[in-house]
Design an enzyme around this catalytic site. Structure first.
Site, short mmCIF file in Angstrom:
data_model
loop_
_atom_site.label_atom_id
_atom_site.label_comp_id
_atom_site.label_asym_id
_atom_site.label_seq_id
_atom_site.Cartn_x
_atom_site.Cartn_y
_atom_site.Cartn_z
CG ASP A 142 10.72 -0.02 19.75
OD1 ASP A 142 11.75 0.97 19.89
OD2 ASP A 142 10.74 -0.91 19.53
NE ARG A 190 10.81 -4.12 16.00
CZ ARG A 190 10.64 -3.16 16.99
NH1 ARG A 190 9.61 -3.01 17.55
NH2 ARG A 190 11.73 -2.41 17.62
CD GLU A 242 -10.30 -4.40 -8.61
OE1 GLU A 242 -10.87 -3.89 -7.46
OE2 GLU A 242 -9.58 -3.74 -9.33
N PRO A 275 -7.53 -3.86 2.41
CG PRO A 275 -7.06 -2.56 0.53
CD PRO A 275 -7.31 -4.09 1.13
N1 SAM Z 1 -10.29 -3.88 -4.48
C1 SAM Z 1 -9.50 -3.87 -3.18
C2 SAM Z 1 -10.19 -2.62 -2.50
O1 SAM Z 1 -10.73 -1.68 -2.95
O2 SAM Z 1 -10.29 -2.84 -1.15
C3 SAM Z 1 -8.03 -3.79 -3.13
C4 SAM Z 1 -7.27 -4.74 -3.76
S1 SAM Z 1 -5.68 -4.65 -3.71
C5 SAM Z 1 -5.39 -3.92 -5.35
C6 SAM Z 1 -5.02 -6.40 -3.93
C7 SAM Z 1 -4.73 -6.98 -2.75
O3 SAM Z 1 -3.82 -6.19 -1.98
C8 SAM Z 1 -5.71 -7.01 -1.55
O4 SAM Z 1 -6.75 -8.14 -1.63
C9 SAM Z 1 -5.01 -7.11 -0.06
O5 SAM Z 1 -4.73 -8.57 -0.04
C10 SAM Z 1 -3.80 -6.31 -0.51
N2 SAM Z 1 -3.84 -5.11 0.02
C11 SAM Z 1 -3.78 -3.77 -0.63
N3 SAM Z 1 -3.83 -2.70 0.07
C12 SAM Z 1 -3.85 -3.26 1.52
C13 SAM Z 1 -3.55 -2.72 2.70
N4 SAM Z 1 -3.84 -1.43 2.83
N5 SAM Z 1 -3.70 -3.48 3.79
C14 SAM Z 1 -3.62 -4.97 3.65
N6 SAM Z 1 -3.74 -5.24 2.32
C15 SAM Z 1 -3.80 -4.72 1.27
#
Ligand code: SAM
Length: 215
Positions: free
Chosen positions: A168, A153, A115, A87
């Site tokens: 698209d 795609r 995490e 994220p």
């Molecule tokens: N503690 C992290 C934070 O607050 O940014 C969130 C961890 S999340 C529970 C676990 C994993 O899900 C992340 O390490 C990532 O690989 C993936 N993930 C979760 N949301 C995501 C998003 N919006 N985009 C990309 N990867 C995501």
């Protein structure tokens, strides 16, 4: 184009990427998708891949050793950038998908869980960090599938004649706007008629109507 995906839940990829357009693209050798189980690389006798965070706090962190070994192994098979799904990364978009597809560069997609991953793996190996939106999922597997699908795609030949990405939503042809509405047979459904202009056969007028309906 080759995608190598690193995850601790490889089975998640069994259904989605083995159906429909992506399945056909693999069969036609336009793309390759290799899924690797990070757990296979752990030297921990209990096969653990996570540990408590230094400094305290809730949640677990993915330990560096299995990630480092897995990435080093996969880097021998795939010379493309290592992309960590997080994220905290740059937000993915159609423009980014187009850029990555145009380069036709192989890539390694790293899926986090808990995490997230130990920062030292990011410092050592990660070339690019991508988020699929401003919300938090339980893991990077869905984001890895989103990238794989959106990029695949756009590779020439992946979509059949019937399907096209040229017009698209977010495409250059539509000035990066959202697409116009679509209608198919029957011309009247539950008392609702298809806009008359679409039945007129008048191409110029249809084009203008569609242009006006872009958002
Ligand atoms: N503690 C992290 C934070 O607050 O940014 C969130 C961890 S999340 C529970 C676990 C994993 O899900 C992340 O390490 C990532 O690989 C993936 N993930 C979760 N949301 C995501 C998003 N919006 N985009 C990309 N990867 C995501």
């Amino acid at each position: 184009m080759r995608f190598d995906i690193l995850t601790i839940f490889p089975n998640i990829f069994d259904s989605y990427l083995k159906e429909s357009i992506i399945k056909r693209a693999i069969e036609n050798k336009l793309i390759e998708i290799h899924v690797h189980d990070i757990r296979d690389y752990t030297k921990n006798k209990h096969k653990r891949v996570d540990d408590v965070p230094f400094g305290g706090g809730a949640g677990m962190v993915m330990t560096p050793q299995p990630l480092d070994d897995a990435i080093q192994h996969v880097k021998k098979l795939n010379k493309g950038p290592v992309i960590f799904l997080t994220p905290q990364g740059q937000t993915f978009s159609q423009t980014k998908a187009e850029k990555l597809a145009a380069k036709s560069e192989d890539m390694i997609l790293l899926c986090g869980r808990y995490e997230g991953i130990d920062q030292r793996i990011r410092d050592l190996h990660v070339d690019l960090e991508i988020s699929i939106g401003n919300y938090v999922l339980t893991g990077g597997e869905l984001p890895a599938m989103v990238l794989t699908d959106a990029i695949s795609r756009l590779i020439p030949g992946v979509l059949g004649k019937e399907e096209s990405h040229q017009e698209d939503s977010f495409s250059k042809a539509l000035n990066r706007k959202k697409e116009y509405p679509h209608y198919t047979r029957p011309a009247t459904f539950k008392g609702m008629d298809v806009p008359e202009v679409l039945l007129s056969g008048h191409h110029k007028k249809i084009e203008t109507w569609r242009k006006n309906k872009l958002k």
